[in-house]
Design a protein around this motif. Sequence first.
Motif: not given
Length: 388
Positions: A61-66, A83-88
């Motif tokens: 849940k911590g935010y990062c770019t890589i 599957n991969i997921y990212s959210a902000c």
Amino acid sequence: MLTIVKGPYLQWPTEDSMTIMWETSEQASSRADVLMAERIHSGYQGNYKKPEHVVSTVSNKGYCTIHQLTVKNLEPSTIYFYNIYSACEKGEIESGPHPLKTAVRKGEPFSFTVTSETGGYSGFDQSNGRINRNIFHQMQRYRPDLTLFVGDLVNDGQNYDDWEKYFFRPGKDFIINTPFYSCLGNHERNASWYYDFFAYDPPKNYYSFDYGDVHFICLDSTDFIKPEHYPNSAGEISSGNAQYDFLVQDLEATSAAWKIVFFHYPPYISGGYQVEELRKLSPVLEQYGVDVVFNSHTIVYERSHPIRGGQIDENDGIVYIVAGGAGAMPDWFLPKREWHTSQSLAVPHFVQVVVTSNLLELRAIDEEGRLFDALKIRKGTNGRKEFL
């Protein structure tokens, strides 16, 4: 909007886990799901139904770019989908399902491919990246379990844009389902991006891993041969050097049927940019029964005769292969071959390797899919080799 900048791509396969990485345009959360799909006669992808049953999930849940997530508790030698997921606050992205395969068990055959110079050849490439794309496409046709890149993935490793231009973009459709390992070449310039983008064991510039019946060792020849001393080592290739001691201890500890070492600078090549100083590693490699060494740097293909003690040895020698594949510099060859050269050709290429418990088959294939060199190494129960 939130977008995927690189990947997803696969790293560090084991019998029960896989590391999945990707980069996003903004700082965002990370999640990866691994799904099992039913095998049928015809269907979604490779005779599988579209996967729906999630067998493992990992998130951050911590935010990062890589993003780097390792999915565990998988079965050996098994095809899954992920599957991969990212959210902000700027949006959500997902990608998948994409296939992955866990590492095979000992005793099970597998295959891998080898190439290099996706960026190192860039200064000579008049094809607008066509050669890179062709090499990745041809490797995909052989559906390898993993791939080795022997350095110079980029033109200038300290230039962030180079990683996308020369490697991640042309290789996108390949590395999305094929885990890969790489060593540092001189064009990487030991840049921090190498350490950020790849999930290798620390210190990352040298490491080892097992896959099936093979023990692989990655070395950093650019650390042995520092830029200010090239092509000499200034005494680093000896006991007391951390990397040299790692190599000795690592070889002492393995009982694998096959041992393969890869590093960038070539100790044997009938051409320019040979780094003879690295032959100081050969006594250690010979003592512990290394079978094949892959190198690059000279942008050609060359396979040596089996070598031991500085001579041809058809029973216990090591085969050195220069796989400078994503390009070709015929003018870098010497006018005639040296004593150690068995076969050589300056064409864009990759090497395909098939491994069983007692047989290792190597095939050199050009960017149009044509076979131009082949070798088989058979190993008896006493460890003696037969080169076919």
